[in-house]
Every structure is written in C-alpha cells, then in structure tokens.
Design an enzyme around this catalytic site. Structure first.
Site, PDB file in Angstrom:
ATOM      1  N   LYS A   1      -8.275   1.114  18.730  1.00 39.69           N
ATOM      2  CA  LYS A   1      -9.384   0.602  18.938  1.00 39.69           C
ATOM      3  C   LYS A   1     -10.387   0.899  19.713  1.00 39.69           C
ATOM      4  O   LYS A   1     -11.276   1.348  19.755  1.00 39.69           O
ATOM      5  CB  LYS A   1      -8.844  -0.753  19.634  1.00 39.69           C
TER       6      LYS A   1
ATOM      7  N   LYS B   1      -7.907  -0.914   0.756  1.00 38.10           N
ATOM      8  CA  LYS B   1      -6.870  -2.237   1.261  1.00 38.10           C
ATOM      9  C   LYS B   1      -7.417  -2.874   0.911  1.00 38.10           C
ATOM     10  O   LYS B   1      -8.959  -3.342   1.376  1.00 38.10           O
ATOM     11  CB  LYS B   1      -6.768  -2.141   2.333  1.00 38.10           C
TER      12      LYS B   1
ATOM     13  N   LYS C   1     -11.207  -9.344   2.864  1.00 40.52           N
ATOM     14  CA  LYS C   1     -12.310  -9.858   2.229  1.00 40.52           C
ATOM     15  C   LYS C   1     -13.539  -9.169   3.254  1.00 40.52           C
ATOM     16  O   LYS C   1     -14.746  -9.796   2.518  1.00 40.52           O
ATOM     17  CB  LYS C   1     -12.441 -11.199   3.509  1.00 40.52           C
TER      18      LYS C   1
END
Ligand code: TRP
Length: 333
Positions: free
Chosen positions: A110, A196, A199
């Site tokens: 990250k 993957k 949404k």
C-alpha cells in the site's frame, strides 16, 4: 473450538466476497463457537467518508444475516461496539516491535502504491498498526482458530508472535491461534476473467448477492468465454468454478469432460451457471425480504450479539490489564 474472523464493510456483497469468506462462515457456525465481526475500525485505515462507512457497516451486518450467518448460532457483531478491541490493541502495540510492522507486505504494497505527495493522506499510523488491531480482534476472544484467506498469512503469524510475546513477558493468557485456511475460490470478473471479481470494475463484472434472476441470466449469458487460444480459457474456467462452488460440482465435471471432447456448447455451460446462481441467490433475497419485514429486529439482534461479545472481551481485558500492570477497572460500564 472458538473461532474469530472479520470482514471489512465494503457496501453490497457480491458473489466474489460471498464465496471468499461468508459461505465458509455459514458452514463453520454449525460446528464451532464462532465470533464474526464487521471491522469498521479497519476500514478507517484508508481515507473514507464517515456517512458511507456508517451505512456500509450496517448493511454488511444485514447482508451477513441474509447470506445465512445466523445470530442464533454465531456471535455476529460490529468491531467498534466492543471497545475492548482497541484497548487490547494498545497493550499489544507496546509489545510489537516496530520492525515487525515495517516488514508487513500488505503495508509495504500500500505504501508503494502511493506517490510521495499523497503519503500524508494515505499512509496513516492506523494503516501501519492495522495488523496489531487485527491481533487484538482475535486475542480478545482468546480464539483458537481463524478462518482467513492466504493473503492474511503474515498477519496471522504476527498475531501468534504477539500472543507468544505477551505470554512469556507478562504471563500466560492467550492461545496461539491457528489459521484455518478457507479454500477461498478466487472468483473472476465475468466480463474480464483475468481480473478478480470486484464492484469497482463496473456492473457487468460482478453479480450481487441480491441480483434478480433476469439480471443474473443476462450477466452470465454475456460472460466472456474464449481467449482465442486452445484449452480451457480463463472465462470457461471461471464459469466451471462458479458451478462447483454453488453446489453443482457434478455438472461442472460433465461439462469439463464435454469440453475436452470439443463438445461443450458455451451457451449450455452458461445456462447451467445461471440456474445454479439463481438457486443460491434466491435464498438470499428471500431472507433479505423476511428481515426487512421483521423491521427493527436487526438493531435488537446486533445489540444482543454485541453484549455476548463484550462479556467475553471484558473478561480477557481484566486479565490482560492485570498482567500488564494496569489498575483494575473502577466500575463496569
Ligand atoms: N484483515 C482482514 C481482511 O482484510 C480482516 C480482519 C480484521 C480479520 N480483523 C480480523 C480477519 C481478524 C480475521 C481475523 O480480510
């Protein structure tokens, strides 16, 4: 065995999330002493909108119930409503070497995805110490098993390390929790089976747990199947996987056999997948409607579950505080 797992509040669940964790939880609650929490505090470790978080947390609890996680069988609760998690996290922070957290690959990834000018916004101390709060989630219930995906392996190892350190430095209190690797099938996007299911890719790419039969048929029928190369393409592989995980493993085997003989019609495969998914999600929509009809009941269930969780968490904290040299609580709130 006592088990704990957590899920981030992500907004409406899709089948990728469902098969990734929730389906497993519904099975585990039948055999184990389960604690399942919606980790709203972890969701704060990245920039977020408070209103969206509040909404997403409540709807995640609701969706868990709709998916068959049953508050009569498992303790289902919201992390931030049990303040003992953060209290224990502080004690554990003081036992966790800085260097161990610096080595966490999820943090490093990250950190690296953010360019230097955004570091102040995106890389908070909360993000850094995220795995310690996760350890507290587990240890505050003295859980022995943690169903998680392999992506959480390093966090689990750190948790075990922290438990050992507490036990040797301050006194024996925590079992070292075992990972229960959930064979989380990785469900891919229907429209781009190399990614993957998520949404954020857009509505063609995922199936929501509440999608209507008509929508499911449409999405599945237009799923990408061929890659132009021989063998089983990623799209076909994904459809076969969806069949397997939704309880039609035999059909998947037959279809795969057909495919190897060059006799599989993709439209038949898609029709079978659509029907299997409709069968599964119809139960979710039915439970959702029943829950809605029951109205205010949800708050009541969360309250009951949370107070069960708190009772256990308080007991652990009383012992942890004592071993750590903190005074006993003056009065239970
Ligand atoms: N970090 C986990 C994830 O992203 C969520 C989580 C938080 C969790 N606390 C936990 C999982 C405790 C297992 C146990 O999936």
């Amino acid at each position: 065995m006592r088990i704990l797992s957590g899920i981030q509040p992500t907004g409406d669940l899709h089948l990728g999330n469902y098969f990734g964790a929730v389906a497993n939880w519904a099975g585990l609650q039948e055999v184990h002493d389960c604690y399942f929490c919606v980790v709203d505090l972890h969701a704060m470790t990245m920039p977020y909108n408070p209103e969206v978080l509040r909404q997403a947390t409540m709807s995640m609890v609701f969706d868990l119930f709709a998916c068959g996680v049953d508050p009569e069988k498992a303790v289902v609760f919201i992390q931030s409503l049990v303040p003992e998690h953060t209290e224990l996290a502080w004690i554990l922070n003081c036992l966790c070497p800085f260097g161990d957290l610096e080595r966490m690959t999820q943090f490093k990834d990250k950190r690296e995805q953010v360019n230097d000018k955004d570091v102040e916004t995106y890389v908070s101390t909360g993000l850094f110490t995220y795995p310690v709060l996760q350890a507290a989630d587990i240890l505050v219930y003295r859980a022995e098993g943690v169903p998680v995906g392999k992506d959480q392996q390093q966090h689990l190892e750190l948790c075990r390390e922290i438990a050992r350190r507490f036990n040797t430095r301050l006194g024996a209190l925590f079992p070292e929790p075992q990972p229960l690797w959930s064979e989380a099938p990785k469900i891919m996007s229907l429209a781009d089976p190399t990614k993957k299911m998520s949404k954020s890719l857009g509505p063609k790419h995922y199936i929501s747990i509440y999608d209507e039969p008509k929508t499911i048929r449409k999405k599945v029928m237009s799923a990408v199947t061929d890659s132009g190369e021989g063998g089983v393409s990623p799209g076909v592989e994904n459809l076969l996987l969806l069949l397997r995980v939704s309880g039609a493993a035999d059909t998947a085997d037959t279809m795969l056999e057909g495919h190897s003989r060059g006799q599989l019609r993709y439209s038949d495969l898609k029709a079978a997948v659509a029907e299997a998914l409709i069968g599964l999600t119809t139960r979710f929509r039915e439970r959702r409607d029943a829950l809605r009809a029951a109205g205010g009941d949800i708050d009541e269930r969360i309250r009951a579950s949370t107070s069960k969780a708190r009772k256990v968490a308080r007991e652990t904290l009383a012992r942890a505080r004592d071993l750590a040299g903190l005074p006993p609580r003056l009065r239970e709130d």
